[in-house]
Design a protein around this motif. Structure first.
Motif, PDB file in Angstrom:
ATOM      1  N   ARG A  42     -50.149  10.337 -23.243  1.00  0.00           N
ATOM      2  CA  ARG A  42     -49.493  11.093 -23.629  1.00  0.00           C
ATOM      3  C   ARG A  42     -48.479  10.997 -24.759  1.00  0.00           C
ATOM      4  N   MET A  43     -48.078  11.764 -25.688  1.00  0.00           N
ATOM      5  CA  MET A  43     -47.203  11.485 -27.165  1.00  0.00           C
ATOM      6  C   MET A  43     -46.026  11.991 -26.256  1.00  0.00           C
ATOM      7  N   LEU A  44     -45.544  12.601 -25.213  1.00  0.00           N
ATOM      8  CA  LEU A  44     -44.687  12.953 -25.056  1.00  0.00           C
ATOM      9  C   LEU A  44     -43.877  12.313 -24.258  1.00  0.00           C
ATOM     10  N   ILE A  45     -44.611  11.548 -23.630  1.00  0.00           N
ATOM     11  CA  ILE A  45     -44.337  10.276 -22.153  1.00  0.00           C
ATOM     12  C   ILE A  45     -44.333   9.409 -23.185  1.00  0.00           C
ATOM     13  N   MET A  46     -44.417   8.631 -24.572  1.00  0.00           N
ATOM     14  CA  MET A  46     -44.376   8.323 -24.931  1.00  0.00           C
ATOM     15  C   MET A  46     -43.119   7.873 -26.117  1.00  0.00           C
ATOM     16  N   TYR A  47     -43.258   9.362 -26.223  1.00  0.00           N
ATOM     17  CA  TYR A  47     -42.028   9.582 -27.464  1.00  0.00           C
ATOM     18  C   TYR A  47     -40.996   9.597 -26.388  1.00  0.00           C
ATOM     19  N   LEU A  48     -40.460   9.867 -25.078  1.00  0.00           N
ATOM     20  CA  LEU A  48     -39.512   9.876 -23.740  1.00  0.00           C
ATOM     21  C   LEU A  48     -39.456   8.357 -23.611  1.00  0.00           C
ATOM     22  N   PHE A  49     -39.967   7.330 -23.335  1.00  0.00           N
ATOM     23  CA  PHE A  49     -40.310   5.917 -23.095  1.00  0.00           C
ATOM     24  C   PHE A  49     -40.261   5.231 -23.657  1.00  0.00           C
ATOM     25  N   ASN A  50     -40.326   5.473 -25.299  1.00  0.00           N
ATOM     26  CA  ASN A  50     -40.817   3.972 -25.675  1.00  0.00           C
ATOM     27  C   ASN A  50     -38.908   3.795 -26.012  1.00  0.00           C
ATOM     28  N   LYS A  51     -38.236   1.990 -27.171  1.00  0.00           N
ATOM     29  CA  LYS A  51     -37.619   1.701 -27.066  1.00  0.00           C
ATOM     30  C   LYS A  51     -36.985   2.079 -28.090  1.00  0.00           C
ATOM     31  N   LEU A  52     -35.616   2.706 -28.493  1.00  0.00           N
ATOM     32  CA  LEU A  52     -35.355   3.180 -29.549  1.00  0.00           C
ATOM     33  C   LEU A  52     -34.634   1.786 -30.407  1.00  0.00           C
ATOM     34  N   PRO A  53     -35.283   1.965 -31.729  1.00  0.00           N
ATOM     35  CA  PRO A  53     -34.758   0.490 -32.745  1.00  0.00           C
ATOM     36  C   PRO A  53     -33.682  -0.349 -32.060  1.00  0.00           C
ATOM     37  N   GLU A  54     -33.469  -1.261 -31.986  1.00  0.00           N
ATOM     38  CA  GLU A  54     -32.862  -2.166 -32.204  1.00  0.00           C
ATOM     39  C   GLU A  54     -30.904  -1.625 -30.824  1.00  0.00           C
ATOM     40  N   ALA A  55     -31.966  -0.886 -29.975  1.00  0.00           N
ATOM     41  CA  ALA A  55     -30.694  -0.302 -28.512  1.00  0.00           C
ATOM     42  C   ALA A  55     -31.414  -1.895 -28.299  1.00  0.00           C
ATOM     43  N   SER A  56     -32.245  -2.655 -28.101  1.00  0.00           N
ATOM     44  CA  SER A  56     -31.960  -3.086 -26.828  1.00  0.00           C
ATOM     45  C   SER A  56     -30.603  -4.882 -27.681  1.00  0.00           C
TER      46      SER A  56
END
Length: 678
Positions: A540-554
């Motif tokens: 599901r694209m919306l789920i992936m958008y919400l749960f994917n890690k933001l770039p360099e956030a970690s």
């Protein structure tokens, strides 16, 4: 360690008074800001004399004084929220769903609601100041001959101005969460408060005007499509009529009125300018340098001395200011450095140096453990390390058990909670033994095993192999670029060579019954259902958008509190360099091997971190806004400070460092610094 009651003295005597001083200056600056708004809101190019006279009469009227009192109350409330919500460690959301959780938090809901109300109050004061068609919410309707009496109709211009104030107030609260508006950073260059305010004032004015323009654009779009809803609700609630002879403002021709747009924009700019000035003054006052006494004459003031304060955990800003003071005294105060190098009387013990160096080394070792744990988690595709069965309590990797170099046992106790600490809680002490380490992943490390993680990152880490093919020292295969690397500096063999003890035994082998133990049917069933749900949601694209890690956030979250490590590095390195000529008793030289080993271990961990995927090697450009994003460059500042600190020590001691006892790997790395090849 001192109690929380003893640490409250700093909040009562320093932080609160600094906040009160910033609020007082905000109220004083509100008077010229309000006068400037009156001049701009009633500007008349063709009637300058009438314009000036009307502005002067308005500023001296009783109604204007009442509006000014309301504005002062709003400014004081903004200052109170600054004091209540500020933080020195930014809260970095590693995914969209985490950011959404921060926005929907009940504490943030109260913050947004209060700022909406304050925005309405400021907008009402602006409407009264502008006058004309914005003065009141209702006005008499045009009466017909058939009408029996006067009726009140809705003044939509006044309503729109109030709604703009509420919208900008909410936007200010929302932007504060997204861009860490409540984050208070410490400037590298020390300046007087007046010079800092003077230099930042143009940025504040620009940010207020630009932010007001963006908020106005968004509000006009919302009002064009949904403007009928608040208009109908206000009319029904206040029993007002809608004047049919006047066009409503939810049309293109009405919203493009230049006079309306100008007054809405200037009012929004005035609202944000007063709030941003309050935020700026609070940041300037609360981060002012505070000089702690190195040692006290009286026992009741011992908890206010630098060696005691620097080991505290709460409030967090107290520790930050203490480490800042340590970094400054190590560079610019020879008399205070002599107190650090002095011995206690009676007894002749270096208690001050021991306390300061122990805390600095503890902070640096904690950061090293976090970097090692983060690297191992990424190298194992985000999986947590599995614990040994039975009574075997040894660490799951050879890097976990020996981060601390030789001599560190008497300087700090191993902290098992380092693997699960967030930057905000890294200063909290743990009393659990080193053998009870919980193999959990760090909250801000990327979950590469998750179906929501980046496919590119999973390709970089390579496929997994069966666990049976692994050596006893590792629980899973690392990524290819990690496997090509040589043995880690913090391996168990290095520590055993340093300590002169044989390497630890792998422990007793598990019994056949334990080896043949299989998970129950229920555990297997639940695990399979969990995997099915994860794979289903991953499509599901919306789920992936919400749960994917933001770039360099970690990576940013890992170094969120690195300002204290930068000051610890600066303080240690400058004190060690100064001890070459100022340390009469040689107390620093007794801990020099431990200091060098800790710095070299951290250097290796930082270098490994910057070679990980999705970790930028260059600092990004900071945006021009009131949101302080200096935390994004902390990891680069730490890397340069660490290298500078080692060079400072090697340049001071030179060839004398060859007599320092250390491992062969450390000596080889240190030789690169001595030859300026690092």
């Amino acid at each position: 360690m001192f109690s929380s009651d003893q640490s409250c003295w700093f909040v009562r005597k320093v932080i609160c008074w600094r906040a009160v001083a910033s609020m007082a200056w905000s109220v004083l600056l509100l008077l010229p800001t309000t006068a400037l708004f009156v001049l701009l809101s009633r500007f008349s190019l063709f009637h300058p004399i009438l314009w000036i006279s009307e502005c002067l009469s308005l500023l001296t009227s009783a109604s204007a004084i009442f509006s000014f009192i309301l504005l002062c109350g709003v400014v004081l409330m903004v200052g109170f929220f600054n004091l209540e919500y500020y933080t020195v460690v930014p809260s970095i959301a590693c995914s969209k769903i985490a950011l959404l959780g921060q926005v929907l938090h009940p504490r943030q809901f109260v913050h947004s609601l209060v700022h909406c109300i304050m925005g309405v109050v400021v907008a009402w004061c602006c409407a009264f100041t502008i006058g004309g068609r914005y003065r009141s919410l209702g006005h008499p309707c045009t009466q017909d001959e058939s009408s029996s009496g006067p009726e009140m109709c809705l003044n939509e211009y006044h309503l729109v101005l109030l709604l703009v104030g509420a919208f900008i107030g909410y936007s200010h609260s929302l932007v504060g969460v997204v861009y860490n508006m409540n984050y208070v950073s410490f400037h590298t260059m020390q300046q007087y408060k007046y010079l800092r305010f003077k230099g930042a004032l143009p940025l504040v004015v620009k940010a207020s005007a630009v932010q007001a323009l963006y908020c106005l654009r968004t509000f006009l779009l919302l009002y064009f499509f949904m403007g009928y809803a608040p208009r109908a609700w206000i009319c029904k609630t206040l029993d007002l009529n809608i004047n049919s002879s006047i066009h409503s403002l939810d049309s293109v021709s009405s919203l493009l009125d230049l006079s309306l747009l100008y007054h809405l924009w200037i009012s929004g700019t005035f609202l944000l300018l007063t709030w941003y000035i309050t935020v700026l003054l609070f940041r300037i006052f609360v981060t002012e340098v505070y000089s702690f006494p190195v040692q006290s004459t009286f026992t009741e003031d011992a908890h206010q001395c630098l060696p005691k304060v620097i080991t505290g955990t709460q409030p967090m800003i107290l520790k930050f200011l203490a480490l800042q003071d340590l970094a400054l005294l190590s560079q610019h105060s020879p008399s205070r450095r002599l107190e650090v190098f002095s011995l206690s009387q009676p007894g002749g013990h270096p208690h001050i140096w021991t306390a300061l160096s122990k805390e600095c080394l503890s902070l640096l070792s904690d950061l090293t453990e976090r970097l090692v744990a983060h690297h191992d988690t990424v190298a194992t595709n985000g999986r947590a390390k599995s614990q040994s069965t039975g009574g075997n309590k040894r660490s799951t990797t050879s890097s976990e058990g020996s981060v601390t170099s030789v001599g560190m046992e008497d300087m700090k106790t191993p902290r098992p909670g380092a693997l699960i600490r967030t930057p905000g809680s890294v200063f909290l002490r743990s009393s659990v033994g080193a053998g009870l380490r919980t193999p959990l992943t760090i909250p801000f490390t990327p979950d590469l095993d998750s179906p929501f993680s980046s496919p590119a990152l999973r390709r970089l880490t390579g496929p997994l192999e069966p666990q049976g093919a692994l050596s006893p020292g590792f629980s899973s295969i690392q990524s290819p670029h990690v496997m090509r690397r040589g043995p880690k500096l913090w391996s168990a063999s290095t520590d055993s060579q340093l300590n002169g003890s044989p390497p630890p035994s792998p422990g007793p082998a598990p019994s056949p019954s334990q080896a043949q133990l299989k998970p129950s049917f229920l555990v297997t069933f639940l695990q399979n259902r969990k995997d099915q749900v994860k794979h289903f949601l991953a499509k599901r694209m919306l789920i992936m958008y919400l749960f994917n890690k933001l770039p360099e956030a970690s990576s940013q979250a890992l170094f969120a509190d690195s300002q204290v490590h930068i000051w610890a590095l600066q303080g240690l390195s400058h004190l060690v360099a100064a001890s070459f000529s100022e340390d009469q008793y040689g107390i620093v030289q007794t801990t020099l091997p431990t200091i060098l080993s800790t710095l070299l271990l951290l250097q290796e961990a930082v270098d490994r971190h910057f070679k990980l995927p999705h970790t930028s090697s260059k600092p990004g450009h900071c945006s021009c806004s009131m949101g302080d994003d200096s935390y994004k460059t902390l990891r680069f500042a730490l890397r340069s400070t660490l290298k500078t600190s080692v060079y400072r020590i090697t340049a001071t001691f030179g060839g004398h460092l060859h007599a320092v006892q250390m491992s062969a790997e450390h000596r080889k790395r240190l030789q690169h610094f001595l030859e300026y090849k690092e």
